[in-house]
Every structure is written in structure tokens, then in C-alpha cells.
Design a protein around this motif. Sequence first.
Motif, mmCIF file in Angstrom:
data_model
loop_
_atom_site.group_PDB
_atom_site.id
_atom_site.type_symbol
_atom_site.label_atom_id
_atom_site.label_comp_id
_atom_site.label_asym_id
_atom_site.label_seq_id
_atom_site.Cartn_x
_atom_site.Cartn_y
_atom_site.Cartn_z
ATOM 1 N N VAL A 1 -0.272 13.667 -4.140
ATOM 2 C CA VAL A 1 0.202 12.413 -4.737
ATOM 3 C C VAL A 1 -1.028 11.640 -5.175
ATOM 4 O O VAL A 1 -1.997 11.550 -4.414
ATOM 5 N N ASP A 2 -1.013 11.062 -6.362
ATOM 6 C CA ASP A 2 -2.186 10.338 -6.862
ATOM 7 C C ASP A 2 -2.205 8.905 -6.343
ATOM 8 O O ASP A 2 -1.765 7.978 -7.014
ATOM 9 N N PHE A 3 -2.737 8.752 -5.132
ATOM 10 C CA PHE A 3 -2.841 7.430 -4.518
ATOM 11 C C PHE A 3 -3.974 6.610 -5.132
ATOM 12 O O PHE A 3 -3.989 5.396 -4.988
ATOM 13 N N VAL A 4 -4.906 7.259 -5.819
ATOM 14 C CA VAL A 4 -5.980 6.528 -6.488
ATOM 15 C C VAL A 4 -5.393 5.750 -7.659
ATOM 16 O O VAL A 4 -5.694 4.571 -7.850
ATOM 17 N N ALA A 5 -4.526 6.386 -8.419
ATOM 18 C CA ALA A 5 -3.888 5.713 -9.559
ATOM 19 C C ALA A 5 -2.833 4.704 -9.099
ATOM 20 O O ALA A 5 -2.643 3.669 -9.732
ATOM 21 N N SER A 6 -2.170 5.008 -7.979
ATOM 22 C CA SER A 6 -1.084 4.152 -7.483
ATOM 23 C C SER A 6 -1.230 3.955 -5.973
ATOM 24 O O SER A 6 -0.488 4.549 -5.177
ATOM 25 N N PRO A 7 -2.189 3.117 -5.560
ATOM 26 C CA PRO A 7 -2.440 2.927 -4.126
ATOM 27 C C PRO A 7 -1.211 2.484 -3.334
ATOM 28 O O PRO A 7 -1.052 2.864 -2.169
#
Length: 178
Positions: A109-115
Motif C-alpha cells: 500500500v502506498d502510505f508515502v502518497a497517502s499517509p
Amino acid sequence: MNAETLAAALGVPISRTQNWADPISAAMALWGIDSDARQAAFIAQIGHESGRLVYVRELWGPTPAQSRYEGRADLGNTQPGDGKRFMGRGLIQITGRANYQRVSGALGVDFVASPELLETPANAALSAAWFWNVHGLNELADAGDFRTITIRINGGMNGYADRLALLALAKSALTEGV
């Protein structure tokens, strides 16, 4: 673990655990948190870190300590605004761009783009269990080394008395099979 057992383990109303029981159970199963000793230690630690499932995001002041997140290379906070953007999130608070990148890779999951995605029950639980696994905490739970578990999660002994009280509650709830 059902919502009733989780509520007993944390000393909270069942209404608070209903949205958490399934995600926490799935996360524990995925990362091998599968014995009473492991589960009790895990529940106690996430219980303390989250204020008994109330907080999945660091309370932001910013405090002096939080202000120091900005520009911290050890956290991977290299871009302006990273300190606040990558504040602690999840049941065991993942903090810093580098740690968000690590958990993103592990969970897909892209937590960098969507913390903020780390604040959902499923991701908050999965990220906590991932952290637990990466830091070898199952082995410490097996050995009964709750003190070292606390240090690896917290960096110190903050809230140790509360963590121990939660550990006792969790052990009782798990052995009684509430």
C-alpha cells in the motif's frame, strides 16, 4: 480474537473493539502472533500505544520533540514538511518517510502518497503486526521479555506501568477465553 475478548484484554467497552477485533486478529495471524504469550504482549503494547484503540495518529502540537522530526535523516525526512506529513500513525506508530516506505513495500500500500491510510483499522493493525515481526518481538514475547519489547517499540520505558497492567488484563482475558 473476538470483540468481547479484545474488550476484556484492554479493559474497554465492547463498542470500542467491534471495528478492531477482525483486523487485529487477521494481522496477528499473518505475522505469527499466534500464542497466548505473543498475543497478550501484542495487545498490551498496541493498547498502550493507541490509548486503548482511541488514537491511530500521533497527537500533533507540534511539541518540541515533534518539531525535531523535520529534516531528520535517520527517519528519512528529507523534504520540507516531512516531519508533520509522516507523523506517527497506526497502532504502533510508524514515524518518518523511511519507515512509511518500508511498511508500504511490506504491505503493498502506498502510505508515502497517502499517509492517512495507516489510520484505517486494517492498515493500523497490519502495520503494527509488521513492526512487531520486523523487530523480532515474537521471540521476546516467547521469552517473557516484556521490558525489551517496550524499549523496541517506545525507545524507552514510557508508560511501562500501564503496559504491564494491560499485559495482566490481556493474559487473563486470553486464558479465560472470554
